[in-house]
Motif scaffolding. Structure first.
Motif, PDB file in Angstrom:
ATOM      1  N   GLU A 286      -0.101   6.508   3.096  1.00 50.78           N
ATOM      2  CA  GLU A 286      -1.000   5.649   2.328  1.00 50.78           C
ATOM      3  C   GLU A 286      -1.719   4.644   3.234  1.00 50.78           C
ATOM      4  O   GLU A 286      -2.899   4.351   3.038  1.00 50.78           O
ATOM      5  N   PHE A 287      -1.000   4.138   4.229  1.00 47.83           N
ATOM      6  CA  PHE A 287      -1.597   3.194   5.176  1.00 47.83           C
ATOM      7  C   PHE A 287      -2.705   3.875   5.981  1.00 47.83           C
ATOM      8  O   PHE A 287      -3.786   3.321   6.172  1.00 47.83           O
TER       9      PHE A 287
ATOM     10  N   GLU B  36     -10.301   4.720   4.847  1.00 46.24           N
ATOM     11  CA  GLU B  36     -11.253   4.353   3.785  1.00 46.24           C
ATOM     12  C   GLU B  36     -11.852   2.974   3.985  1.00 46.24           C
ATOM     13  O   GLU B  36     -13.027   2.754   3.712  1.00 46.24           O
ATOM     14  N   ASN B  37     -11.057   2.030   4.485  1.00 48.49           N
ATOM     15  CA  ASN B  37     -11.490   0.629   4.528  1.00 48.49           C
ATOM     16  C   ASN B  37     -11.720   0.039   5.915  1.00 48.49           C
ATOM     17  O   ASN B  37     -12.358  -0.992   6.042  1.00 48.49           O
TER      18      ASN B  37
ATOM     19  N   VAL C 170       0.819  -1.215   0.000  1.00 53.38           N
ATOM     20  CA  VAL C 170       0.000   0.000   0.000  1.00 53.38           C
ATOM     21  C   VAL C 170       0.851   1.261   0.000  1.00 53.38           C
ATOM     22  O   VAL C 170       0.371   2.313  -0.371  1.00 53.38           O
TER      23      VAL C 170
ATOM     24  N   TYR D  88      -5.645   4.323   3.740  1.00 52.59           N
ATOM     25  CA  TYR D  88      -6.285   3.012   3.549  1.00 52.59           C
ATOM     26  C   TYR D  88      -7.142   2.656   4.768  1.00 52.59           C
ATOM     27  O   TYR D  88      -8.269   2.205   4.624  1.00 52.59           O
TER      28      TYR D  88
END
Length: 88
Positions: free
Chosen positions: A74-75, A81-82, A69, A78
């Motif tokens: 970015e983590f 978002e998830n 990722v 992520y």
């Protein structure tokens, strides 16, 4: 979900990534992670580049279920978002 964080000592973003993973582990039953100290494990940038599949300039390098990722930013994105992570 299993996350692997490749980092090194005294790296502020590595520390933040580890803290974020620890928080997610506490909040979610379906989350676990492993932190890999690249210095302690003798992993070089070249080794990481083979794993990531592209040049690596910085750590942490983070994988979610074996998918790369990116770094801490970015983590975190992520996770928001998830994984239902909200900024404090």
């Amino acid at each position: 979900m299993f996350v692997v964080i490749f980092g090194r000592p005294a790296c502020p973003f590595c520390v933040r990534a580890k803290e974020l993973a620890e928080k997610l582990k506490e909040e979610r039953d379906d989350f676990n992670y492993r932190y890999v100290d690249i210095h302690a494990e003798g992993i070089s940038k070249a080794d990481l580049e083979k794993t990531v599949g592209k040049p690596v300039e910085t750590v942490p390098q983070i994988f979610v279920d074996q998918d790369h990722v990116g770094g801490f930013t970015e983590f975190e994105a992520y996770a928001k978002e998830n994984l239902g992570l909200y900024s404090e």
